[in-house]
Scaffold this motif. Sequence first.
Motif, PDB file in Angstrom:
ATOM      1  N   PHE A 154     -18.660  20.861  11.068  1.00 45.03           N
ATOM      2  CA  PHE A 154     -17.491  21.101  11.910  1.00 45.03           C
ATOM      3  C   PHE A 154     -16.195  20.715  11.191  1.00 45.03           C
ATOM      4  O   PHE A 154     -16.175  19.739  10.435  1.00 45.03           O
ATOM      5  N   PRO A 155     -15.108  21.438  11.467  1.00 48.84           N
ATOM      6  CA  PRO A 155     -13.797  21.071  10.915  1.00 48.84           C
ATOM      7  C   PRO A 155     -13.131  20.029  11.812  1.00 48.84           C
ATOM      8  O   PRO A 155     -12.587  20.351  12.867  1.00 48.84           O
ATOM      9  N   TYR A 156     -13.175  18.777  11.405  1.00 47.64           N
ATOM     10  CA  TYR A 156     -12.559  17.684  12.145  1.00 47.64           C
ATOM     11  C   TYR A 156     -11.207  17.336  11.528  1.00 47.64           C
ATOM     12  O   TYR A 156     -11.039  17.414  10.301  1.00 47.64           O
ATOM     13  N   GLU A 157     -10.272  16.940  12.397  1.00 50.69           N
ATOM     14  CA  GLU A 157      -8.968  16.466  11.930  1.00 50.69           C
ATOM     15  C   GLU A 157      -8.680  15.108  12.558  1.00 50.69           C
ATOM     16  O   GLU A 157      -9.053  14.855  13.713  1.00 50.69           O
ATOM     17  N   PHE A 158      -7.996  14.247  11.789  1.00 53.20           N
ATOM     18  CA  PHE A 158      -7.581  12.925  12.257  1.00 53.20           C
ATOM     19  C   PHE A 158      -6.099  12.750  11.933  1.00 53.20           C
ATOM     20  O   PHE A 158      -5.676  12.971  10.797  1.00 53.20           O
ATOM     21  N   PHE A 159      -5.308  12.334  12.931  1.00 55.38           N
ATOM     22  CA  PHE A 159      -3.861  12.177  12.728  1.00 55.38           C
ATOM     23  C   PHE A 159      -3.335  11.082  13.643  1.00 55.38           C
ATOM     24  O   PHE A 159      -3.935  10.741  14.662  1.00 55.38           O
ATOM     25  N   TYR A 160      -2.172  10.550  13.260  1.00 55.18           N
ATOM     26  CA  TYR A 160      -1.438   9.639  14.136  1.00 55.18           C
ATOM     27  C   TYR A 160      -0.014  10.138  14.361  1.00 55.18           C
ATOM     28  O   TYR A 160       0.439  10.246  15.484  1.00 55.18           O
ATOM     29  N   ASP A 161       0.711  10.423  13.264  1.00 51.40           N
ATOM     30  CA  ASP A 161       2.109  10.831  13.371  1.00 51.40           C
ATOM     31  C   ASP A 161       2.221  12.163  14.105  1.00 51.40           C
ATOM     32  O   ASP A 161       1.550  13.139  13.755  1.00 51.40           O
ATOM     33  N   VAL A 162       3.069  12.186  15.121  1.00 48.07           N
ATOM     34  CA  VAL A 162       3.198  13.381  15.938  1.00 48.07           C
ATOM     35  C   VAL A 162       4.589  13.432  16.555  1.00 48.07           C
ATOM     36  O   VAL A 162       5.215  12.400  16.820  1.00 48.07           O
ATOM     37  N   GLU A 163       5.077  14.633  16.761  1.00 49.06           N
ATOM     38  CA  GLU A 163       6.352  14.829  17.443  1.00 49.06           C
ATOM     39  C   GLU A 163       6.154  14.664  18.948  1.00 49.06           C
ATOM     40  O   GLU A 163       5.240  15.252  19.530  1.00 49.06           O
ATOM     41  N   HIS A 164       7.012  13.872  19.578  1.00 47.15           N
ATOM     42  CA  HIS A 164       6.972  13.724  21.028  1.00 47.15           C
ATOM     43  C   HIS A 164       7.800  14.838  21.680  1.00 47.15           C
ATOM     44  O   HIS A 164       8.844  15.228  21.164  1.00 47.15           O
ATOM     45  N   VAL A 165       7.311  15.318  22.811  1.00 48.52           N
ATOM     46  CA  VAL A 165       8.016  16.333  23.584  1.00 48.52           C
ATOM     47  C   VAL A 165       8.114  15.855  25.030  1.00 48.52           C
ATOM     48  O   VAL A 165       7.543  14.820  25.398  1.00 48.52           O
ATOM     49  N   GLU A 166       8.812  16.623  25.864  1.00 46.01           N
ATOM     50  CA  GLU A 166       8.992  16.220  27.253  1.00 46.01           C
ATOM     51  C   GLU A 166       7.652  16.200  27.986  1.00 46.01           C
ATOM     52  O   GLU A 166       6.912  17.186  27.986  1.00 46.01           O
ATOM     53  N   ARG A 167       7.346  15.081  28.585  1.00 45.56           N
ATOM     54  CA  ARG A 167       6.177  15.010  29.475  1.00 45.56           C
ATOM     55  C   ARG A 167       6.604  15.583  30.824  1.00 45.56           C
ATOM     56  O   ARG A 167       7.586  15.134  31.418  1.00 45.56           O
ATOM     57  N   LEU A 168       5.859  16.560  31.307  1.00 40.90           N
ATOM     58  CA  LEU A 168       6.294  17.349  32.456  1.00 40.90           C
ATOM     59  C   LEU A 168       5.759  16.824  33.787  1.00 40.90           C
ATOM     60  O   LEU A 168       5.799  17.529  34.798  1.00 40.90           O
ATOM     61  N   THR A 169       5.301  15.581  33.805  1.00 34.60           N
ATOM     62  CA  THR A 169       4.633  15.029  34.979  1.00 34.60           C
ATOM     63  C   THR A 169       5.453  15.185  36.258  1.00 34.60           C
ATOM     64  O   THR A 169       4.895  15.486  37.318  1.00 34.60           O
ATOM     65  N   GLN A 170       6.765  14.973  36.165  1.00 37.41           N
ATOM     66  CA  GLN A 170       7.595  15.053  37.364  1.00 37.41           C
ATOM     67  C   GLN A 170       8.367  16.367  37.482  1.00 37.41           C
ATOM     68  O   GLN A 170       9.247  16.497  38.333  1.00 37.41           O
ATOM     69  N   ARG A 171       7.973  17.347  36.679  1.00 36.06           N
ATOM     70  CA  ARG A 171       8.580  18.674  36.784  1.00 36.06           C
ATOM     71  C   ARG A 171       7.832  19.485  37.834  1.00 36.06           C
ATOM     72  O   ARG A 171       7.122  20.432  37.549  1.00 36.06           O
ATOM     73  N   TYR A 172       8.024  19.094  39.097  1.00 34.95           N
ATOM     74  CA  TYR A 172       7.331  19.762  40.182  1.00 34.95           C
ATOM     75  C   TYR A 172       7.804  21.194  40.367  1.00 34.95           C
ATOM     76  O   TYR A 172       7.114  22.007  41.002  1.00 34.95           O
ATOM     77  N   ASP A 173       8.957  21.510  39.796  1.00 32.19           N
ATOM     78  CA  ASP A 173       9.419  22.893  39.816  1.00 32.19           C
ATOM     79  C   ASP A 173       8.560  23.782  38.923  1.00 32.19           C
ATOM     80  O   ASP A 173       8.530  25.006  39.093  1.00 32.19           O
ATOM     81  N   LEU A 174       7.838  23.161  37.981  1.00 31.68           N
ATOM     82  CA  LEU A 174       6.948  23.911  37.092  1.00 31.68           C
ATOM     83  C   LEU A 174       5.495  23.841  37.514  1.00 31.68           C
ATOM     84  O   LEU A 174       4.677  24.640  37.057  1.00 31.68           O
ATOM     85  N   TYR A 175       5.158  22.879  38.367  1.00 35.89           N
ATOM     86  CA  TYR A 175       3.762  22.616  38.745  1.00 35.89           C
ATOM     87  C   TYR A 175       3.203  23.796  39.542  1.00 35.89           C
ATOM     88  O   TYR A 175       3.777  24.212  40.542  1.00 35.89           O
ATOM     89  N   SER A 176       2.063  24.312  39.089  1.00 37.41           N
ATOM     90  CA  SER A 176       1.455  25.459  39.761  1.00 37.41           C
ATOM     91  C   SER A 176       0.241  25.015  40.566  1.00 37.41           C
ATOM     92  O   SER A 176      -0.265  23.905  40.403  1.00 37.41           O
ATOM     93  N   ALA A 177      -0.257  25.901  41.411  1.00 37.55           N
ATOM     94  CA  ALA A 177      -1.427  25.595  42.243  1.00 37.55           C
ATOM     95  C   ALA A 177      -2.686  25.430  41.418  1.00 37.55           C
ATOM     96  O   ALA A 177      -3.684  24.902  41.908  1.00 37.55           O
ATOM     97  N   SER A 178      -2.659  25.885  40.158  1.00 38.09           N
ATOM     98  CA  SER A 178      -3.839  25.769  39.288  1.00 38.09           C
ATOM     99  C   SER A 178      -3.516  24.968  38.028  1.00 38.09           C
ATOM    100  O   SER A 178      -4.086  25.207  36.967  1.00 38.09           O
ATOM    101  N   GLU A 179      -2.620  23.984  38.151  1.00 38.16           N
ATOM    102  CA  GLU A 179      -2.078  23.286  36.987  1.00 38.16           C
ATOM    103  C   GLU A 179      -3.137  22.561  36.161  1.00 38.16           C
ATOM    104  O   GLU A 179      -3.970  21.820  36.695  1.00 38.16           O
ATOM    105  N   LEU A 180      -3.101  22.781  34.833  1.00 35.96           N
ATOM    106  CA  LEU A 180      -3.929  22.040  33.890  1.00 35.96           C
ATOM    107  C   LEU A 180      -3.141  20.824  33.430  1.00 35.96           C
ATOM    108  O   LEU A 180      -2.023  20.958  32.926  1.00 35.96           O
ATOM    109  N   VAL A 181      -3.699  19.631  33.612  1.00 32.88           N
ATOM    110  CA  VAL A 181      -2.909  18.417  33.404  1.00 32.88           C
ATOM    111  C   VAL A 181      -3.245  17.652  32.128  1.00 32.88           C
ATOM    112  O   VAL A 181      -2.415  16.903  31.616  1.00 32.88           O
ATOM    113  N   ARG A 182      -4.467  17.810  31.604  1.00 33.18           N
ATOM    114  CA  ARG A 182      -4.863  17.083  30.389  1.00 33.18           C
ATOM    115  C   ARG A 182      -5.890  17.902  29.612  1.00 33.18           C
ATOM    116  O   ARG A 182      -6.673  18.643  30.196  1.00 33.18           O
TER     117      ARG A 182
END
Length: 361
Positions: free
Chosen positions: A124-152
């Motif tokens: 299998f092709p496995y990858e391991f990383f730590y450094d990553v760009e942070h982006v907006e966490r949309l947890t409280q963006r209820y204007d975007l939340y759908s009835a079938s929302e994938l959360v994780r």
Amino acid sequence: MTDFIPTPTVPAPDIVRCAYMEIVVTDLAKSREFYVDMLGLHVTEEDGNAIYLRTLEEFIHHNLVLRKGPVAAVAAFAYRVKSPAEVDAAEAYYKELGCRVERRKDGFTRGVGDSVRVEDPLGFPYEFFYDVEHVERLTQRYDLYSASELVRLDHFNQVTPDVPRGRKYLEDLGFRVSEDIQDSDGVTYAAWMHRKQTVHDTALTGGNGPRMHHVAFATHEKHNIIQICDKMGALRISDRIERGPGRHGVSNAFYLYILDPDGHRVEIYTQDYYTGDPDNPTITWDVHDNQRRDWWGNPVVPSWYTEASLVLDLDGNPQPVIKREEKSEMAVTVGADGFSYTRKDGSPEGDRTGFKLGAQL
């Protein structure tokens, strides 16, 4: 006898969780319709060759990369590690194992920095990383939340011919087993293995491999999954619903399996349980227990056992698929002698053993 993979003398990298998967798709526009317009994953970035997607609660750059290519396959199963030093540890660990290892200080995908990719001992092709760009966490963006929302992003599932061999290798890597499926002859058909405090970050399914069985995303509630079914029906793509909705015995989770335009399998998953204590017990299921795969006793379609996605080597070529030599779960549970039970002899129901013919297809 299983040819176990030796345990390296250097420490294993400290893995936090499964973090993203990179898949190759043959039609980027059709894949965008499936993952963005239908499933509702959020676009972080995109161009003519790739789309970077994330779930509602994610703060790292992406959980899924769709990359355009000639052959539908998986390019990386990526794990986040605990610190930059653990990327060094991953490189040393796999070099001692004699695996092919490639390191890129600028990462293999946008938004991810210093990373190691390997062709692991199972292919299998496995990858391991730590450094990553942070982006907006949309947890409280209820204007975007759908009835079938994938959360994780919840987990991966890998098909491999020799489950005990893979299990020992992943245990050496620091994974713990939450549940498995065996028979009275000692054959292991599958194992669920975790780093985060849930049932699994990846699972090993016995079969011809290495292949990717599925990638799984979590929802908050069961009704989110039912909405996906309703939406797929409304879009007249219900033929892409492969299995479910239903309740697993293993993991206890509510599930749905669907197929993307290239046939990559996606599970939508919710309501498993906590596994974080050091003495969390391993649950072993009998392969003939009719409720192991579906708590309601519904049959498993043959394609779920036989179909899976190819995986790539570090040059982008499909890895050869090796045939499983041990008994297959499908054969022993839906073959001519494949009886599965709901209630064993000696249960409170007396002789009402609740047997079902395996061939319920």
